[in-house]
Design a protein around this motif. Structure first.
Motif, PDB file in Angstrom:
ATOM      1  N   LEU A  30       8.462   1.306 -12.605  1.00  0.00           N
ATOM      2  CA  LEU A  30       7.936   0.244 -11.741  1.00  0.00           C
ATOM      3  C   LEU A  30       8.088  -1.117 -12.425  1.00  0.00           C
ATOM      4  N   GLN A  31       7.826  -1.158 -13.726  1.00  0.00           N
ATOM      5  CA  GLN A  31       7.990  -2.411 -14.463  1.00  0.00           C
ATOM      6  C   GLN A  31       9.462  -2.820 -14.518  1.00  0.00           C
ATOM      7  N   TYR A  32      10.346  -1.840 -14.614  1.00  0.00           N
ATOM      8  CA  TYR A  32      11.794  -2.109 -14.543  1.00  0.00           C
ATOM      9  C   TYR A  32      12.135  -2.765 -13.205  1.00  0.00           C
ATOM     10  N   LEU A  33      11.566  -2.238 -12.128  1.00  0.00           N
ATOM     11  CA  LEU A  33      11.795  -2.801 -10.796  1.00  0.00           C
ATOM     12  C   LEU A  33      11.297  -4.244 -10.732  1.00  0.00           C
ATOM     13  N   ILE A  34      10.112  -4.472 -11.271  1.00  0.00           N
ATOM     14  CA  ILE A  34       9.508  -5.807 -11.232  1.00  0.00           C
ATOM     15  C   ILE A  34      10.317  -6.813 -12.046  1.00  0.00           C
ATOM     16  N   VAL A  35      10.696  -6.417 -13.252  1.00  0.00           N
ATOM     17  CA  VAL A  35      11.320  -7.359 -14.186  1.00  0.00           C
ATOM     18  C   VAL A  35      12.808  -7.532 -13.914  1.00  0.00           C
ATOM     19  N   PHE A  36      13.516  -6.424 -13.795  1.00  0.00           N
ATOM     20  CA  PHE A  36      14.976  -6.485 -13.761  1.00  0.00           C
ATOM     21  C   PHE A  36      15.577  -6.412 -12.358  1.00  0.00           C
ATOM     22  N   CYS A  37      14.750  -6.067 -11.377  1.00  0.00           N
ATOM     23  CA  CYS A  37      15.239  -6.038  -9.996  1.00  0.00           C
ATOM     24  C   CYS A  37      14.554  -7.105  -9.151  1.00  0.00           C
ATOM     25  N   ASP A  38      13.775  -7.963  -9.822  1.00  0.00           N
ATOM     26  CA  ASP A  38      13.139  -9.115  -9.175  1.00  0.00           C
ATOM     27  C   ASP A  38      12.318  -8.696  -7.963  1.00  0.00           C
ATOM     28  N   SER A  39      11.477  -7.677  -8.143  1.00  0.00           N
ATOM     29  CA  SER A  39      10.670  -7.167  -7.028  1.00  0.00           C
ATOM     30  C   SER A  39       9.184  -7.254  -7.346  1.00  0.00           C
ATOM     31  N   PHE A  40       8.737  -8.419  -7.786  1.00  0.00           N
ATOM     32  CA  PHE A  40       7.347  -8.611  -8.160  1.00  0.00           C
ATOM     33  C   PHE A  40       6.550  -9.062  -6.939  1.00  0.00           C
ATOM     34  N   THR A  41       6.418  -8.177  -5.956  1.00  0.00           N
ATOM     35  CA  THR A  41       5.632  -8.479  -4.763  1.00  0.00           C
ATOM     36  C   THR A  41       4.669  -7.336  -4.505  1.00  0.00           C
ATOM     37  N   GLU A  42       3.551  -7.648  -3.867  1.00  0.00           N
ATOM     38  CA  GLU A  42       2.574  -6.611  -3.547  1.00  0.00           C
ATOM     39  C   GLU A  42       3.196  -5.523  -2.681  1.00  0.00           C
ATOM     40  N   GLU A  43       4.035  -5.920  -1.725  1.00  0.00           N
ATOM     41  CA  GLU A  43       4.621  -4.948  -0.807  1.00  0.00           C
ATOM     42  C   GLU A  43       5.480  -3.935  -1.558  1.00  0.00           C
ATOM     43  N   LYS A  44       6.297  -4.408  -2.498  1.00  0.00           N
ATOM     44  CA  LYS A  44       7.159  -3.505  -3.252  1.00  0.00           C
ATOM     45  C   LYS A  44       6.337  -2.588  -4.141  1.00  0.00           C
ATOM     46  N   ILE A  45       5.292  -3.118  -4.742  1.00  0.00           N
ATOM     47  CA  ILE A  45       4.439  -2.309  -5.628  1.00  0.00           C
ATOM     48  C   ILE A  45       3.753  -1.206  -4.833  1.00  0.00           C
ATOM     49  N   ILE A  46       3.218  -1.562  -3.669  1.00  0.00           N
ATOM     50  CA  ILE A  46       2.562  -0.563  -2.824  1.00  0.00           C
ATOM     51  C   ILE A  46       3.567   0.473  -2.333  1.00  0.00           C
ATOM     52  N   GLN A  47       4.719   0.004  -1.897  1.00  0.00           N
ATOM     53  CA  GLN A  47       5.787   0.901  -1.439  1.00  0.00           C
ATOM     54  C   GLN A  47       6.168   1.888  -2.541  1.00  0.00           C
ATOM     55  N   PHE A  48       6.308   1.399  -3.749  1.00  0.00           N
ATOM     56  CA  PHE A  48       6.695   2.230  -4.891  1.00  0.00           C
ATOM     57  C   PHE A  48       5.663   3.323  -5.150  1.00  0.00           C
ATOM     58  N   ILE A  49       4.404   2.924  -5.233  1.00  0.00           N
ATOM     59  CA  ILE A  49       3.350   3.889  -5.592  1.00  0.00           C
ATOM     60  C   ILE A  49       3.127   4.911  -4.484  1.00  0.00           C
ATOM     61  N   LEU A  50       3.183   4.480  -3.219  1.00  0.00           N
ATOM     62  CA  LEU A  50       3.018   5.425  -2.113  1.00  0.00           C
ATOM     63  C   LEU A  50       4.148   6.457  -2.101  1.00  0.00           C
ATOM     64  N   THR A  51       5.367   6.003  -2.288  1.00  0.00           N
ATOM     65  CA  THR A  51       6.511   6.925  -2.290  1.00  0.00           C
ATOM     66  C   THR A  51       6.405   7.910  -3.450  1.00  0.00           C
ATOM     67  N   ALA A  52       6.093   7.404  -4.621  1.00  0.00           N
ATOM     68  CA  ALA A  52       5.970   8.274  -5.789  1.00  0.00           C
ATOM     69  C   ALA A  52       4.899   9.331  -5.584  1.00  0.00           C
ATOM     70  N   SER A  53       3.803   8.940  -4.955  1.00  0.00           N
ATOM     71  CA  SER A  53       2.694   9.886  -4.772  1.00  0.00           C
ATOM     72  C   SER A  53       3.086  11.062  -3.895  1.00  0.00           C
ATOM     73  N   GLU A  54       3.901  10.815  -2.867  1.00  0.00           N
ATOM     74  CA  GLU A  54       4.281  11.906  -1.967  1.00  0.00           C
ATOM     75  C   GLU A  54       5.182  12.913  -2.663  1.00  0.00           C
ATOM     76  N   ILE A  55       6.063  12.446  -3.535  1.00  0.00           N
ATOM     77  CA  ILE A  55       6.920  13.370  -4.279  1.00  0.00           C
ATOM     78  C   ILE A  55       6.066  14.204  -5.231  1.00  0.00           C
ATOM     79  N   GLY A  56       5.104  13.566  -5.897  1.00  0.00           N
ATOM     80  CA  GLY A  56       4.200  14.320  -6.760  1.00  0.00           C
ATOM     81  C   GLY A  56       3.411  15.350  -5.981  1.00  0.00           C
ATOM     82  N   SER A  57       2.995  14.987  -4.789  1.00  0.00           N
ATOM     83  CA  SER A  57       2.240  15.900  -3.929  1.00  0.00           C
ATOM     84  C   SER A  57       3.070  17.125  -3.557  1.00  0.00           C
ATOM     85  N   ILE A  58       4.336  16.927  -3.260  1.00  0.00           N
ATOM     86  CA  ILE A  58       5.221  18.047  -2.898  1.00  0.00           C
ATOM     87  C   ILE A  58       5.370  19.017  -4.071  1.00  0.00           C
ATOM     88  N   PHE A  59       5.496  18.496  -5.278  1.00  0.00           N
ATOM     89  CA  PHE A  59       5.572  19.370  -6.451  1.00  0.00           C
ATOM     90  C   PHE A  59       4.249  20.076  -6.708  1.00  0.00           C
TER      91      PHE A  59
END
Length: 475
Positions: free
Chosen positions: A313-342
């Motif tokens: 996530l920090q890589y996304l923020i720093v090197f992909c210029d995605s330091f926005t609340e929307e991207k952070i929320i999108q990232f964490i929500l997506t990650a959580s669903e994959i963890g849930s499936i496992f």
């Protein structure tokens, strides 16, 4: 497997290191036992308590702080809010006074050496991480309960099928990656969108967003702290912390006073491959050095693998210029669903499945989240998760000295880099041509877990744990 409803806040939990299954889980189990005594109206009748640790909780409990977590949980302290700087003092007081304030209300005599027992050669059949609490009452009766810490901070009481949680009507019930893809195709929503719709069954969107941003706050504070703390890790291995020195070397003389200014300074160091690689490693090291030091971290989906998702996530923020609340929320929500499936199709417990269940799952979560945030399709997101896990299959858990340090900390750097690589591969690939599905990998991971020798499942009985000569102080 039984159907299970899992929220983003079940996968991402705020707690204290070094282990979700051996620290956070037992802490929660202790709290639940105190609640049981309150429900039965016998808390004020308790004259003594014994705690029995079985299996992996016994074998690596000292190194993972299981005993500490249980004492704090029985004392009525909460891992989300308890001051991490007060841990040593609180435990020392219990050990020297031989008094435990049960639930913060009932004073009982407690002798750690006699009343908290590590049963190294005994294991219970349901799960390797088992703890039994026995409370003795002044009327001659006793109350006993057994809990299983099944990974990622999830706890199951012996006579219950699953962790107690209010069942709701989810608009998009999901058990497998196939289910998730079905709902994405039917609704046209991104994976994060499907997750948000399901979260609305528990709480408002505003509350979910606020909760997710709070998760991110703890992650970034942990990372920032880890990148600015030197010294050696506790436990006796004398492992030097590396993140602070690496951060200092990479950042050079660039000034900054807080996290936001730090992000700006990191960007100024450039985006060359080697520099980016060094920074991602630094981010992951920082989180897990804090985790190993009983710092406040977020399970992602476990404490031992807590550095992978925040580092990517920090890589996304720093090197992909995605330091926005929307991207952070999108990232964490997506990650959580994959963890849930496992979690539903396999396990998040290294004591059950080896390190593939921790670093492997976290890498898959991070790969999927990064892919969605970089514009990947739903199929590419699932493909990224599959690629990341496919190349962690069979990874063993063999912590040296029973500590979440070697090889655990470095493995987080590897998991983060693999996640970024998996994302890039998925983004450059037509998923229609994929030969392996995420569901196939989940199934394979579970089969591999069942076949894996128990000595490679967080027992410190095999692998590096027995091949690296160490001399730890007496516990």
């Amino acid at each position: 497997m039984k159907r299970e409803q899992i929220s983003v806040f079940d996968i991402f939990k705020i707690g204290i290191g070094p282990s979700s299954s051996h620290t956070l889980g037992p802490w929660r189990a202790a709290q639940q036992f105190v609640e049981l005594l309150v429900e039965q109206d016998v808390l004020n009748l308790v004259t003594g308590i014994k705690i029995l640790l079985y299996g992996s909780l016994a074998k690596t409990g000292k190194g993972h702080g299981t005993d500490i977590a249980i004492l704090l949980g029985l004392s009525g302290d909460d891992p989300v809010t308890f001051d991490v700087n007060a841990i040593d003092g609180k435990i020392k007081d219990i050990e020297t006074s031989n008094i435990l304030m049960l639930g913060g209300r009932r004073e009982i005599g407690f002798f750690v050496e006699d009343d908290l027992l590590f049963l190294y050669n005994e294991s219970l059949p349901f799960h390797p991480n088992a703890v039994t609490f026995q409370a003795f009452l002044n009327n001659g009766k006793a109350v006993s309960a057994t809990f299983y810490s099944i990974g990622g901070g999830f706890v199951v009481k012996e006579d219950q099928q699953a962790q107690s949680k209010n069942e709701v009507d989810l608009p998009f019930p999901i058990e497998t990656a196939g289910d998730l893809l079905h709902w994405c195709i039917k609704t046209g929503l991104k994976i994060s969108g499907v997750v948000m719709e399901n979260e609305l069954a528990w709480r408002s969107e505003a509350d979910t967003r606020a909760g997710v941003l709070n998760i991110f706050r703890v992650m970034k504070e942990c990372m920032y702290r880890g990148c600015h703390t030197s010294g050696h890790l506790p436990g006796g291995l004398n492992v030097a912390r590396r993140a602070a020195n690496l951060n200092r070397r990479l950042i050079g003389s660039r000034p900054y006073q807080n996290y936001d200014e730090w992000v700006k300074a990191i960007r100024e160091t450039g985006n060359g491959f080697q520099n980016t690689l060094d920074w991602v490693s630094c981010f992951a090291l920082a989180i897990n050095e804090e985790n190993a030091s009983f710092g406040r971290v977020v399970t992602a989906p476990t404490n031992g693998a807590a550095g992978v998702v925040p580092a990517v996530l920090q890589y996304l923020i720093v090197f992909c210029d995605s330091f926005t609340e929307e991207k952070i929320i999108q990232f964490i929500l997506t990650a959580s669903e994959i963890g849930s499936i496992f979690k539903k199709g396999a396990t998040l417990s290294a004591a059950m499945g080896g390190c593939q269940a921790e670093i492997g799952v976290s890498s898959a979560m991070a790969a999927a989240a990064l892919t969605e945030c970089l514009g990947g399709s739903q199929r590419q997101v699932l493909m990224a998760a599959e690629i990341a896990m496919e190349h962690h299959l069979g990874m063993t858990c063999d912590p040296i000295g029973g500590l979440v340090q070697v090889p655990c900390i470095e493995r987080n750097t590897m998991g983060a880099i693999k996640a970024i690589t998996a994302s890039q591969l998925a983004l450059q690939t037509n998923p229609d041509n994929a030969k392996v599905s995420l569901d196939a990998v989940v199934k394979t991971m579970w089969q591999t877990a069942l076949d894996m020798n128990s000595k490679y499942k967080e027992t410190s009985d095999g692998g590096l744990a027995i091949n690296i000569p160490i001399s730890l102080p007496e516990c």
